[in-house]
Design an enzyme around this catalytic site. Structure first.
Site, short mmCIF file in Angstrom:
data_model
loop_
_atom_site.label_atom_id
_atom_site.label_comp_id
_atom_site.label_asym_id
_atom_site.label_seq_id
_atom_site.Cartn_x
_atom_site.Cartn_y
_atom_site.Cartn_z
N HIS A 7 -17.35 13.08 -59.48
CA HIS A 7 -16.53 14.39 -59.44
C HIS A 7 -16.33 14.98 -60.74
O HIS A 7 -16.08 16.32 -60.85
CB HIS A 7 -15.49 14.56 -58.52
CG HIS A 7 -15.71 14.02 -57.25
ND1 HIS A 7 -15.46 12.70 -56.88
CD2 HIS A 7 -16.23 14.49 -56.00
CE1 HIS A 7 -15.64 12.23 -55.76
NE2 HIS A 7 -16.14 13.29 -55.33
N GLY A 23 -5.69 26.04 -59.65
CA GLY A 23 -6.63 25.78 -58.58
C GLY A 23 -8.16 26.25 -58.98
O GLY A 23 -9.25 26.00 -58.57
N ARG A 27 -9.69 30.23 -63.83
CA ARG A 27 -8.58 30.56 -64.45
C ARG A 27 -8.48 29.31 -65.62
O ARG A 27 -7.92 29.46 -66.63
CB ARG A 27 -7.41 30.40 -63.51
CG ARG A 27 -6.27 30.74 -64.08
CD ARG A 27 -5.08 30.98 -63.21
NE ARG A 27 -5.47 31.77 -62.08
CZ ARG A 27 -4.98 31.90 -60.96
NH1 ARG A 27 -4.16 30.94 -60.46
NH2 ARG A 27 -5.17 32.95 -60.07
N ARG A 90 0.42 21.32 -62.40
CA ARG A 90 -0.49 22.13 -61.68
C ARG A 90 0.21 23.64 -61.93
O ARG A 90 1.37 23.83 -61.94
CB ARG A 90 -0.41 21.90 -60.13
CG ARG A 90 -0.86 23.19 -59.35
CD ARG A 90 -0.94 22.85 -58.01
NE ARG A 90 -0.53 23.87 -56.84
CZ ARG A 90 -1.28 24.83 -56.73
NH1 ARG A 90 -2.44 25.25 -57.56
NH2 ARG A 90 -1.16 25.85 -55.99
N GLY A 92 -0.16 27.26 -60.31
CA GLY A 92 -0.83 28.00 -59.11
C GLY A 92 0.01 29.13 -58.73
O GLY A 92 0.86 29.72 -59.35
N GLU A 182 2.38 26.89 -50.83
CA GLU A 182 1.25 26.70 -51.68
C GLU A 182 0.57 25.60 -50.96
O GLU A 182 0.98 24.95 -49.77
CB GLU A 182 1.12 26.58 -53.06
CG GLU A 182 2.31 25.12 -53.56
CD GLU A 182 1.74 23.77 -53.47
OE1 GLU A 182 0.73 23.79 -54.56
OE2 GLU A 182 1.92 23.06 -52.63
N GLU A 184 -1.18 22.46 -52.50
CA GLU A 184 -1.81 21.28 -53.11
C GLU A 184 -0.63 20.31 -53.97
O GLU A 184 -1.02 19.15 -53.97
CB GLU A 184 -2.30 21.61 -54.52
CG GLU A 184 -3.69 22.36 -54.26
CD GLU A 184 -3.65 23.79 -53.99
OE1 GLU A 184 -4.57 24.43 -53.07
OE2 GLU A 184 -2.68 24.48 -54.22
N ASP A 207 3.20 36.94 -54.00
CA ASP A 207 3.40 37.81 -52.79
C ASP A 207 4.53 37.47 -52.06
O ASP A 207 4.98 36.07 -52.16
CB ASP A 207 2.24 37.80 -51.95
CG ASP A 207 1.71 36.56 -51.36
OD1 ASP A 207 2.18 36.27 -50.21
OD2 ASP A 207 1.15 35.77 -51.88
#
Length: 236
Positions: A7, A23, A27, A90, A92, A182, A184, A207
């Site tokens: 991967h 994510g 970005r 992370r 996000g 979220e 993850e 939001d």
């Protein structure tokens, strides 16, 4: 397993000790293009772009992690266990589930509750609590204060479902003090715990599940910059 992995196409040594992980792979490219110097791309497998460069003289990598716990679970596991990465941050987006967490706020995820069965693989005799690295949490709080960025520290929800059939779920999680949702962080925190590495999730509130307010595309880009700068400042 040897590198490159199925991967990640990087050779051993091409990825820094700290990886910022949005994510969206685009970005990751935005961060590499706008914040890093001396950049090279180390991954393009499945278009999950990864880059290494320097920020204020520090070597830093950034790579997309995809959507959901299976995706970030694969990438963070390989980074921690096959590429000798010590820290994954992370960065996000999240939906607020708390009246005190406003759109544009940055949430520092101290813990990550979840409706996922990800922890079942460890066959633990109880319930595991996925939490962030205190060292990274402390550094993020300090960096945000120095930059006058409004942050909220607390527990979030990492959900396996974006469209949830249980319409009462939000209020149930909210009653337990959950700040935002979220998809993850819990898997990232569990992989870090097992590998004895460090992880942190920084989230920009895009939001509100309570008010229906949401940011435009332009407003999101401006707000995300605050979160990115915190993450880059604490990279080591």
């Amino acid at each position: 397993m040897q590198t490159p992995t199925p991967h990640i196409g990087a050779k051993l040594g091409e990825i820094a000790k700290t990886v910022l992980m949005p994510g969206d792979p685009l970005r990751a490219k935005f961060i590499a293009d706008n914040f890093l110097e001396d950049v090279f791309q180390f991954n393009s497998i499945r278009n999950m772009f990864g880059y290494t460069g320097t920020y204020k003289g520090k070597r830093v990598s950034v790579m997309g992690g995809g959507m959901g716990m299976p995706s970030i679970g694969i990438y963070s596991y390989e980074l921690f266990n096959f590429y000798n990465v010590d820290n994954i941050i992370r960065i996000g987006t999240a939906g607020s589930m708390n009246e005190n967490v406003k759109v544009r706020d940055v949430v520092i995820a101290l813990g990550a509750s979840t409706n996922s069965n990800y922890a079942a693989q460890y066959c633990l005799p109880g319930t595991f609590a996925p939490i962030a690295s205190y060292e990274l949490v402390s550094a993020a709080v300090k960096a945000a204060k120095e930059k006058n960025i409004n942050t909220v520290v607390g527990n979030i929800l990492s959900s396996d479902t974006f469209y949830c059939a249980d319409k009462t779920a939000t209020e149930k999680w909210r009653s337990m003090g959950i700040l935002a949702v979220e998809m993850e962080a819990a898997a990232l925190y569990m992989n870090a715990a097992q590998a004895r590495k460090n992880a942190l999730c920084l989230l920009t509130i895009s939001d509100s599940l309570l008010t229906g307010e949401s940011l435009s595309a332009e407003e999101r880009q401006l707000s995300f910059t605050d979160m990115m700068e915190i993450a880059l400042e604490i990279a080591k």
